[in-house]
Design a protein around this motif. Structure first.
Motif, PDB file in Angstrom:
ATOM      1  N   GLY A  57       0.801  -1.210   0.000  1.00  0.00           N
ATOM      2  CA  GLY A  57       0.000   0.000   0.000  1.00  0.00           C
ATOM      3  C   GLY A  57       0.839   1.267   0.000  1.00  0.00           C
ATOM      4  O   GLY A  57       2.068   1.230   0.030  1.00  0.00           O
ATOM      5  N   ASP A  58       0.147   2.400  -0.044  1.00  0.00           N
ATOM      6  CA  ASP A  58       0.812   3.696  -0.180  1.00  0.00           C
ATOM      7  C   ASP A  58       0.296   4.693   0.843  1.00  0.00           C
ATOM      8  O   ASP A  58      -0.890   4.690   1.211  1.00  0.00           O
ATOM      9  CB  ASP A  58       0.576   4.263  -1.587  1.00  0.00           C
ATOM     10  N   ILE A  59       1.208   5.564   1.279  1.00  0.00           N
ATOM     11  CA  ILE A  59       0.879   6.710   2.124  1.00  0.00           C
ATOM     12  C   ILE A  59       1.443   7.932   1.414  1.00  0.00           C
ATOM     13  O   ILE A  59       2.657   8.103   1.320  1.00  0.00           O
ATOM     14  CB  ILE A  59       1.495   6.578   3.521  1.00  0.00           C
ATOM     15  N   ILE A  60       0.560   8.767   0.896  1.00  0.00           N
ATOM     16  CA  ILE A  60       0.985   9.845   0.002  1.00  0.00           C
ATOM     17  C   ILE A  60       0.452  11.183   0.501  1.00  0.00           C
ATOM     18  O   ILE A  60      -0.691  11.286   0.951  1.00  0.00           O
ATOM     19  CB  ILE A  60       0.471   9.586  -1.434  1.00  0.00           C
ATOM     20  N   GLY A  61       1.299  12.210   0.434  1.00  0.00           N
ATOM     21  CA  GLY A  61       0.798  13.563   0.586  1.00  0.00           C
ATOM     22  C   GLY A  61       1.239  14.323   1.811  1.00  0.00           C
ATOM     23  O   GLY A  61       0.993  15.516   1.913  1.00  0.00           O
ATOM     24  N   ALA A  62       1.913  13.672   2.775  1.00  0.00           N
ATOM     25  CA  ALA A  62       2.280  14.395   3.994  1.00  0.00           C
ATOM     26  C   ALA A  62       3.659  13.981   4.503  1.00  0.00           C
ATOM     27  O   ALA A  62       3.941  14.089   5.690  1.00  0.00           O
ATOM     28  CB  ALA A  62       1.231  14.156   5.073  1.00  0.00           C
ATOM     29  N   GLU A  63       4.528  13.559   3.595  1.00  0.00           N
ATOM     30  CA  GLU A  63       5.791  12.947   3.986  1.00  0.00           C
ATOM     31  C   GLU A  63       6.637  13.831   4.900  1.00  0.00           C
ATOM     32  O   GLU A  63       7.272  13.351   5.836  1.00  0.00           O
ATOM     33  CB  GLU A  63       6.597  12.577   2.737  1.00  0.00           C
ATOM     34  N   ASP A  64       6.676  15.127   4.644  1.00  0.00           N
ATOM     35  CA  ASP A  64       7.529  16.035   5.421  1.00  0.00           C
ATOM     36  C   ASP A  64       6.724  16.927   6.350  1.00  0.00           C
ATOM     37  O   ASP A  64       7.231  17.951   6.824  1.00  0.00           O
ATOM     38  CB  ASP A  64       8.357  16.900   4.474  1.00  0.00           C
ATOM     39  N   GLN A  65       5.489  16.540   6.640  1.00  0.00           N
ATOM     40  CA  GLN A  65       4.628  17.403   7.444  1.00  0.00           C
ATOM     41  C   GLN A  65       4.068  16.708   8.681  1.00  0.00           C
ATOM     42  O   GLN A  65       3.126  17.187   9.285  1.00  0.00           O
ATOM     43  CB  GLN A  65       3.468  17.923   6.582  1.00  0.00           C
ATOM     44  N   ILE A  66       4.669  15.586   9.065  1.00  0.00           N
ATOM     45  CA  ILE A  66       4.128  14.803  10.181  1.00  0.00           C
ATOM     46  C   ILE A  66       4.915  15.035  11.463  1.00  0.00           C
ATOM     47  O   ILE A  66       6.144  14.968  11.475  1.00  0.00           O
ATOM     48  CB  ILE A  66       4.130  13.304   9.834  1.00  0.00           C
ATOM     49  N   ALA A  67       4.194  15.313  12.543  1.00  0.00           N
ATOM     50  CA  ALA A  67       4.748  15.315  13.900  1.00  0.00           C
ATOM     51  C   ALA A  67       4.093  14.161  14.648  1.00  0.00           C
ATOM     52  O   ALA A  67       2.865  14.099  14.748  1.00  0.00           O
ATOM     53  CB  ALA A  67       4.471  16.639  14.600  1.00  0.00           C
ATOM     54  N   TYR A  68       4.904  13.251  15.154  1.00  0.00           N
ATOM     55  CA  TYR A  68       4.411  12.037  15.809  1.00  0.00           C
ATOM     56  C   TYR A  68       4.693  12.094  17.303  1.00  0.00           C
ATOM     57  O   TYR A  68       5.819  12.386  17.728  1.00  0.00           O
ATOM     58  CB  TYR A  68       5.104  10.817  15.193  1.00  0.00           C
ATOM     59  N   ALA A  69       3.693  11.850  18.117  1.00  0.00           N
ATOM     60  CA  ALA A  69       3.863  11.803  19.568  1.00  0.00           C
ATOM     61  C   ALA A  69       3.281  10.496  20.085  1.00  0.00           C
ATOM     62  O   ALA A  69       2.110  10.201  19.846  1.00  0.00           O
ATOM     63  CB  ALA A  69       3.173  12.995  20.236  1.00  0.00           C
ATOM     64  N   ALA A  70       4.110   9.728  20.799  1.00  0.00           N
ATOM     65  CA  ALA A  70       3.685   8.419  21.301  1.00  0.00           C
ATOM     66  C   ALA A  70       3.581   8.445  22.815  1.00  0.00           C
ATOM     67  O   ALA A  70       3.321   9.485  23.417  1.00  0.00           O
ATOM     68  CB  ALA A  70       4.659   7.340  20.812  1.00  0.00           C
ATOM     69  N   HIS A  71       3.816   7.295  23.446  1.00  0.00           N
ATOM     70  CA  HIS A  71       3.544   7.164  24.874  1.00  0.00           C
ATOM     71  C   HIS A  71       4.579   7.877  25.741  1.00  0.00           C
ATOM     72  O   HIS A  71       4.243   8.408  26.791  1.00  0.00           O
ATOM     73  CB  HIS A  71       3.494   5.682  25.253  1.00  0.00           C
TER      74      HIS A  71
END
Length: 207
Positions: A57-71
């Motif tokens: 599958g594919d994830i397209i459109g936000a490659e350089d715009q993601i901020a991820y916060a986990a536990h």
């Protein structure tokens, strides 16, 4: 900018856990992930954030715009509250004042306190305040309200609403109602590939 996920198959420990999963995230919208523990929500968020590759599958459109916060809160214990925010602003190449983040998460009175001396709830608020200094449009959040009391959950929900009103997007795995009335909901349970075990939790706190 729109983030489009198409026909995604993801794995944990080499075993497929979600398959044929597709969704779209558009500016000003939030998508809430639902499903029981072990269903694959954390693995999905890690995959969207680029921490692991999908099987298909594919994830397209936000490659350089993601901020991820986990536990994990991912704080530097010997830096003050304000210094932690400035550190993360620098990491993301942002040079804006951190005052807005301090205000939004009710941290002004704690600005000079060392992060290591904060309570669990205060650390969590500081960890989430980092989202505001990244300049990223897409927030990918895994159980962001852990350790927050009811008043702090309201603060966090208000921050998400402000982010969305400014054209941002949010993908959030949570078991509680954040009061985001216009948010879309995606239950990952129907996309189960096999019965998974464990939570798939990770130590990565922030990207």
């Amino acid at each position: 900018m729109t983030m489009t996920v198409t026909d995604l198959t993801i794995a944990r420990g080499g075993m497929p856990i979600l398959a044929a999963l597709s969704f779209q995230l558009t500016p000003g919208r939030a998508l809430i992930l639902r499903g029981p523990n072990g269903a694959g929500k954390t693995t999905l968020l890690r995959t969207v954030a680029g921490l692991q590759s999908p099987l298909q599958g594919d994830i397209i459109g936000a490659e350089d715009q993601i901020a991820y916060a986990a536990h994990a809160d991912g704080l530097k214990a010997m830096l003050s509250v304000a210094e932690n925010l400035r550190f993360w602003a620098d990491v993301f190449g942002q040079h804006d004042d951190v005052e807005a983040a301090l205000s939004m998460f009710n941290l002004r009175d704690l600005r000079d306190r060392l992060a290591g001396t904060l309570s669990a709830g205060q650390k969590r608020r500081l960890g989430l305040a980092r989202l505001l200094v990244t300049g990223r449009k897409v927030w990918v959040l895994d159980e962001p309200t852990v350790s927050l009391d009811a008043a702090s959950v309201v603060i966090f929900a208000d921050a998400v609403r402000t982010h969305l009103a400014q054209g941002g997007m949010a993908l959030i795995a949570t078991h509680i109602d954040l009061g985001l009335q216009d948010a879309d909901v995606l239950d990952v349970t129907p996309f189960a590939a096999v019965a998974g075990t464990g939570s798939g939790a990770s130590d990565e706190a922030f990207l």
